[in-house]
Scaffold this active site. Sequence first.
Site, PDB file in Angstrom:
ATOM      1  N   GLU A  33       8.390  -2.985  -0.452  1.00 32.02           N
ATOM      2  CA  GLU A  33       7.949  -4.115  -1.257  1.00 32.02           C
ATOM      3  C   GLU A  33       8.547  -4.079  -2.660  1.00 32.02           C
ATOM      4  OE1 GLU A  33       4.773  -0.906  -1.706  1.00 32.02           O
ATOM      5  OE2 GLU A  33       6.280  -1.575  -0.243  1.00 32.02           O
ATOM      6  N   ASP A  49       5.498  -9.844   5.780  1.00 35.59           N
ATOM      7  CA  ASP A  49       6.916 -10.251   5.718  1.00 35.59           C
ATOM      8  C   ASP A  49       7.065 -11.607   5.040  1.00 35.59           C
ATOM      9  OD1 ASP A  49       7.646  -7.926   6.944  1.00 35.59           O
ATOM     10  OD2 ASP A  49       7.982  -8.837   8.939  1.00 35.59           O
ATOM     11  N   ASP A  53       7.393  -4.184  -8.130  1.00 39.14           N
ATOM     12  CA  ASP A  53       6.792  -3.753  -6.875  1.00 39.14           C
ATOM     13  C   ASP A  53       5.540  -4.593  -6.639  1.00 39.14           C
ATOM     14  OD1 ASP A  53       4.678  -2.034  -5.396  1.00 39.14           O
ATOM     15  OD2 ASP A  53       6.549  -0.973  -5.019  1.00 39.14           O
TER      16      ASP A  53
END
Length: 611
Positions: free
Chosen positions: A530, A504, A487
């Site tokens: 994420e 992004d 993550d």
Amino acid sequence: MGEAGKTRRELLEEVSRLTRRVAELEKAAEGYRLANQRLHYLVQGTSSHHSEDFLNNLTKSLASALGVRYAFIAKLAAGRKGKRCRIISLWTGRDWGEGFEYDTEGTPCGLVVDGEAVHFSSAVARAFPNDRWLSDNGIESYRAIPLKGPDGVIVGHMAVMDTRPMSAAPDAESLLNVFAARAASELIHMEDDRRIQESERRLRAIFNSIVDGVITINDDLTIETLNPSAEEMFGYDPGELPGRDIRLLIPGFYLSRGGVPYHLTYNVSRIIDKSCETTGVRKDGSTFPIELGIDRMEGGERLRFVFSVRDITARKETEEALMLFHRFVDTAGEGLVISTLDGRIKYMNPALARMIGVEKPEEATGDFFLSFYPPELRGHVEDSVVPAVLERGQWTGELELVSGSGESIPTFESFFLMRDKIGSPMYLAQVITDITERKRMESEIKKQAVTDPLTGAFNRGEFNRIMEAEVERVRRYGRRLSLIMFDIDHFKAVNDTFGHMAGDRALKTVADIARATLRRSDSLTRWGGEEFVIVAPETGLQEAVRLAERVRGRIEAGPFEEIPGLTASFGVAELEDGDTIDTFITRTDNALYDAKKKGRNRVETAGRRDP
């Protein structure tokens, strides 16, 4: 007295001499009578006329002239092995007997057909005991002579027979020779007539059976004869056209001063001994295309010509259809190839030539089309596809060609079996479509169906499929499997500080770094937001930790110019006995939670599953 007696003796001698003279005169008169009678029979039997009864009259006259009971004429049986003859005229003394065929072996006739003139004045039946006809009819004497043609070839023989001995009359041989010459001439004449009649029958049969129309005309363009095909072609009943002008059927003809046919539509050129295409006119006035050939007939008092007429309507329609077909296939976007049954190219259209890099389609004629398939596909085409086409008449499916430059071309191909008029296989036809673009689109669609559009990593659906397959493999073969979940640290702050567009771009870069670090067997999935998951087959826990560390280090060092100091936290777990996919994921997620709780930007492993 002496003188008187002498006178008496002299008178007696004179009477005796006169008596002998009278007898001689009477005998001479009988000879003259017989000679005259034989001359009558000779003239009657050898007259120059020809009729069906001629040979019968000849045998009867011969028997009468020689004073015998039987006379016959036989000819060699054509086309038979051995010396077989056929009696064609037999006089039995009262009437004519029926003809028959027989073998001359063991008969006096056998000597005659070998070329001898034979005379048995008596006991002929005893001389030839195997000749049943002689004994059955009580034949005592036999005389025969071979019949020869002008070239000396024996064509038959003539014989006389009697039930009593036959004296050797001085003129019998001469008479037999004269009759034989006449009989031989008649046999040859009959054979010539037979051959002429047979030829005429054959010619008439051919004339009537010819598919093309045949018309004979004279030098004023008047129709003399025509065959049934010509009558049917022009729509007339039998007998309607003889005596009418040929221009009724084929307009445009005229005659030159020399009597040579010309045609107005061919630049007034002579078409004798040539062929041309022109127009025919049927009885109902309709026109149709014809091919016309003209030949001169030699012989006869008048100049004649033979017109050979062929209705080429079907040919013209076929030519037009072929022209349209070639125009279609030459301009079609699909590839088309026609090959012989052994695989040699008969025709290739320009579209296929462009597809496989052949400069001119005709240059490929005679080549094996199989050579345009990749080696690994040739066996499939030759052993499976072609036999299926020959059995079922067609086959469709995806294949692959190789261009001259070695480029692979995915294709969709339809095979068809082309047959001749009687249904026998002749050629293989293939319609070939280049599906490169379709395959690219299919690949793209498939990729979109299983990947995350932003990062290119697999989506959750594909992750589930991969996990089910890998877990099954571990269970079946005892392999090892690890899961890495990571993550991006403080990603919400990244979005809030640098904006979602920058966020992004960061996600995409992280995914690129991870893919570049992973092995070919590993797979990357975007778990959500994420968060990412790596499935690592054939990997134990410690090796998975090392892999996670490499990814973590590269993310930390990665080029995030917009977002300095970007890091990620990792949780690693190995599949254990008794794990389900859900428990395996939960343990990995717990390890990730531990990494975050212990300060982030680190790798933590999951503990063993509680029993």
